[in-house]
Write an enzyme that holds these catalytic residues in place. Structure first.
Site, PDB file in Angstrom:
ATOM      1  N   LYS A 270       0.835  -1.210   0.000  1.00 48.45           N
ATOM      2  CA  LYS A 270       0.000   0.000   0.000  1.00 48.45           C
ATOM      3  C   LYS A 270       0.875   1.267   0.000  1.00 48.45           C
ATOM      4  O   LYS A 270       0.640   2.186  -0.773  1.00 48.45           O
ATOM      5  CB  LYS A 270      -0.930   0.019   1.228  1.00 48.45           C
ATOM      6  CG  LYS A 270      -1.831  -1.200   1.347  1.00 48.45           C
ATOM      7  CD  LYS A 270      -2.815  -1.063   2.508  1.00 48.45           C
ATOM      8  CE  LYS A 270      -2.177  -1.028   3.882  1.00 48.45           C
ATOM      9  NZ  LYS A 270      -1.543  -2.287   4.317  1.00 48.45           N
TER      10      LYS A 270
ATOM     11  N   ARG B 244      -9.447   0.903   8.998  1.00 47.07           N
ATOM     12  CA  ARG B 244      -9.098  -0.480   9.331  1.00 47.07           C
ATOM     13  C   ARG B 244     -10.217  -1.173  10.094  1.00 47.07           C
ATOM     14  O   ARG B 244     -10.081  -2.352  10.436  1.00 47.07           O
ATOM     15  CB  ARG B 244      -7.841  -0.506  10.187  1.00 47.07           C
ATOM     16  CG  ARG B 244      -6.526  -0.721   9.420  1.00 47.07           C
ATOM     17  CD  ARG B 244      -5.415  -0.641  10.438  1.00 47.07           C
ATOM     18  NE  ARG B 244      -4.184  -1.296  10.128  1.00 47.07           N
ATOM     19  CZ  ARG B 244      -3.119  -0.690   9.613  1.00 47.07           C
ATOM     20  NH1 ARG B 244      -3.170   0.547   9.241  1.00 47.07           N
ATOM     21  NH2 ARG B 244      -1.996  -1.355   9.456  1.00 47.07           N
TER      22      ARG B 244
ATOM     23  N   ARG C 148      12.013  -5.849   4.849  1.00 45.17           N
ATOM     24  CA  ARG C 148      11.691  -4.466   4.491  1.00 45.17           C
ATOM     25  C   ARG C 148      12.475  -3.426   5.288  1.00 45.17           C
ATOM     26  O   ARG C 148      12.668  -3.571   6.479  1.00 45.17           O
ATOM     27  CB  ARG C 148      10.186  -4.286   4.731  1.00 45.17           C
ATOM     28  CG  ARG C 148       9.669  -2.898   4.586  1.00 45.17           C
ATOM     29  CD  ARG C 148       8.186  -2.902   4.419  1.00 45.17           C
ATOM     30  NE  ARG C 148       7.452  -2.925   5.673  1.00 45.17           N
ATOM     31  CZ  ARG C 148       6.136  -2.757   5.740  1.00 45.17           C
ATOM     32  NH1 ARG C 148       5.420  -2.620   4.636  1.00 45.17           N
ATOM     33  NH2 ARG C 148       5.511  -2.779   6.906  1.00 45.17           N
TER      34      ARG C 148
ATOM     35  N   ARG D  16      11.267  -0.995  10.780  1.00 47.85           N
ATOM     36  CA  ARG D  16      10.190  -0.757  11.737  1.00 47.85           C
ATOM     37  C   ARG D  16      10.246  -1.756  12.888  1.00 47.85           C
ATOM     38  O   ARG D  16      10.514  -2.933  12.683  1.00 47.85           O
ATOM     39  CB  ARG D  16       8.840  -0.871  11.024  1.00 47.85           C
ATOM     40  CG  ARG D  16       8.519   0.350  10.210  1.00 47.85           C
ATOM     41  CD  ARG D  16       7.306   0.179   9.367  1.00 47.85           C
ATOM     42  NE  ARG D  16       6.166  -0.432  10.061  1.00 47.85           N
ATOM     43  CZ  ARG D  16       4.951  -0.466   9.545  1.00 47.85           C
ATOM     44  NH1 ARG D  16       4.713   0.070   8.363  1.00 47.85           N
ATOM     45  NH2 ARG D  16       3.973  -1.031  10.201  1.00 47.85           N
TER      46      ARG D  16
ATOM     47  N   ARG E 117      -0.615  -8.604  13.608  1.00 48.47           N
ATOM     48  CA  ARG E 117      -1.122  -7.645  12.621  1.00 48.47           C
ATOM     49  C   ARG E 117      -2.011  -8.348  11.594  1.00 48.47           C
ATOM     50  O   ARG E 117      -3.026  -7.804  11.155  1.00 48.47           O
ATOM     51  CB  ARG E 117       0.048  -6.930  11.927  1.00 48.47           C
ATOM     52  CG  ARG E 117       0.698  -5.892  12.840  1.00 48.47           C
ATOM     53  CD  ARG E 117       2.124  -5.606  12.451  1.00 48.47           C
ATOM     54  NE  ARG E 117       2.266  -4.836  11.238  1.00 48.47           N
ATOM     55  CZ  ARG E 117       3.400  -4.753  10.539  1.00 48.47           C
ATOM     56  NH1 ARG E 117       4.479  -5.426  10.923  1.00 48.47           N
ATOM     57  NH2 ARG E 117       3.460  -4.026   9.468  1.00 48.47           N
TER      58      ARG E 117
HETATM   59  P1  AMP Z   1       0.880   0.609   9.173  1.00 43.27           P
HETATM   60  O1  AMP Z   1       2.054   1.506   8.980  1.00 43.27           O
HETATM   61  O2  AMP Z   1      -0.315   1.041   8.383  1.00 43.27           O
HETATM   62  O3  AMP Z   1       1.208  -0.843   8.997  1.00 43.27           O
HETATM   63  O4  AMP Z   1       0.441   0.781  10.711  1.00 43.27           O
HETATM   64  C1  AMP Z   1       1.322   0.446  11.774  1.00 43.27           C
HETATM   65  C2  AMP Z   1       0.549   0.289  13.069  1.00 43.27           C
HETATM   66  O5  AMP Z   1      -0.097   1.527  13.409  1.00 43.27           O
HETATM   67  C3  AMP Z   1      -0.581  -0.719  13.043  1.00 43.27           C
HETATM   68  O6  AMP Z   1      -0.131  -2.049  13.272  1.00 43.27           O
HETATM   69  C4  AMP Z   1      -1.470  -0.211  14.177  1.00 43.27           C
HETATM   70  O7  AMP Z   1      -0.917  -0.493  15.441  1.00 43.27           O
HETATM   71  C5  AMP Z   1      -1.386   1.294  13.966  1.00 43.27           C
HETATM   72  N1  AMP Z   1      -2.395   1.788  13.003  1.00 43.27           N
HETATM   73  C6  AMP Z   1      -2.165   2.379  11.796  1.00 43.27           C
HETATM   74  N2  AMP Z   1      -3.302   2.735  11.184  1.00 43.27           N
HETATM   75  C7  AMP Z   1      -4.303   2.353  12.014  1.00 43.27           C
HETATM   76  C8  AMP Z   1      -5.723   2.400  11.942  1.00 43.27           C
HETATM   77  N3  AMP Z   1      -6.337   2.933  10.861  1.00 43.27           N
HETATM   78  N4  AMP Z   1      -6.431   1.908  12.983  1.00 43.27           N
HETATM   79  C9  AMP Z   1      -5.831   1.394  14.071  1.00 43.27           C
HETATM   80  N5  AMP Z   1      -4.493   1.269  14.196  1.00 43.27           N
HETATM   81  C10 AMP Z   1      -3.729   1.759  13.184  1.00 43.27           C
END
Ligand code: AMP
Length: 217
Positions: free
Chosen positions: A14, A88, A127, A161, A172
Site C-alpha cells: 500500500k 481499518r 523491508r 520498523r 497484525r
Molecule cells: P501501518 O504503517 O499502516 O502498517 O500501521 C502500523 C501500526 O499503526 C498498526 O499495526 C497499528 O498499530 C497502527 N495503526 C495504523 N493505522 C491504524 C488504523 N487505521 N487503525 C488502528 N491502528 C492503526
C-alpha cells in the site's frame, strides 16, 4: 478530484503504491501508520500512549486514528487523497464516509491489494525504508544500489520498523482478518471495490491501480 483507499494486509504494498501516486497524480497520501510513528518519534502524549500497542501489532483506538484523519482533512486544501492503512475497522469506514461528505468530497475507489500470507512474511521481514524521504526497500527484491545509501535522496539513515518482525506480524495479520477484511464486503456492497493482484511486480501493480483510477475519471 480523486479520493481512494488502498486496502490490504500489512506488506501488501500500500505504501509503495501510495508514494507512486503522490508523484504521478499529485494526490496527498494520508497514512495513519506514518502519523502514529511521527507522534511516537516526537514523544507526544498520544505517541507515548500508542507505542506499546503498535509494537505488539494491535490496532490503536478508532477515536485516535479518526481524530488524526479529521485534523488532516480539516487543514488540507488538497484536491484528492490516498488513504493508506485507514480505515481499518467498520467504525473507521463509517466515520470516513461522514468526514468526506462534510467536506463535500466522495470516495472514488477502494482498491483491494490481494496477496497471500506466505509472501507477506517474506516481504515484511526484509523491508526497510529511508528515514529521510520514506522510500521503501527490500533486502532481496529491492536493495539500494549502494549499500546503506538511499537511491532517491542519498541519505544513509535507513530504518527498520519495530513491528516488522514475525511475532508482531502474526498479530497484525489476525487484526487484519478480524477487523479490516470485513471492509471488503462493506465497500463491495457500496459499489466502490476493485480488487487487484498485489503480488505482481511493483510496476505492474501500479499499472493495475492506474487502470482503476482512469476508469473512474
Ligand atoms: P501501518 O504503517 O499502516 O502498517 O500501521 C502500523 C501500526 O499503526 C498498526 O499495526 C497499528 O498499530 C497502527 N495503526 C495504523 N493505522 C491504524 C488504523 N487505521 N487503525 C488502528 N491502528 C492503526
Amino acid at each position: 478530484m480523486t479520493n481512494i483507499i488502498l486496502l490490504g494486509p500489512p506488506g501488501a504494498g500500500k505504501g509503495t503504491q501510495a508514494r507512486k501516486l503522490v508523484d504521478e497524480r499529485n494526490l496527498v497520501q494520508l497514512s495513519t501508520g506514518d502519523m502514529l510513528r511521527d507522534a511516537k518519534a516526537s514523544g507526544t502524549e498520544m505517541g507515548n500512549k500508542v507505542a506499546d500497542v503498535m509494537a505488539k501489532g494491535q490496532l490503536v483506538t478508532d477515536e485516535i486514528v479518526i481524530g488524526l484523519i479529521e485534523e488532516k482533512l480539516n487543514n488540507s486544501t488538497a484536491d484528492g487523497f490516498i488513504f493508506d492503512g485507514f480505515p481499518r475497522t467498520l467504525a473507521q469506514a463509517d466515520a470516513l464516509g461522514k468526514l468526506l461528505a462534510r467536506h463535500g468530497k466522495k470516495l472514488d475507489a477502494v482498491i483491494e491489494m490481494r496477496v497471500d500470507d506466505e509472501a507477506l512474511v517474506a516481504r515484511i521481514t526484509g523491508r526497510f525504508t529511508c528515514g529521510n524521504c520514506g522510500e521503501v526497500y527490500h533486502d532481496q527484491t529491492k536493495p539500494t544500489k549502494i549499500d546503506g545509501v538511499c537511491d532517491a535522496c542519498g541519505s544513509t539513515n535507513m530504518v527498520r520498523r519495530a513491528d516488522d518482525n514475525a511475532d508482531s506480524l502474526r498479530t497484525r495479520l489476525m487484526e487484519y482478518y478480524k477487523k479490516t477484511s470485513p471492509l471488503i464486503g462493506y465497500y463491495y456492497a457500496n459499489g466502490d471495490l476493485f480488487s487487484i493482484d498485489g503480488l505482481a511486480e511493483i510496476g505492474e501493480v501500479a499499472g493495475a491501480v492506474a487502470a482503476v483510477l482512469d476508469q473512474q475519471a
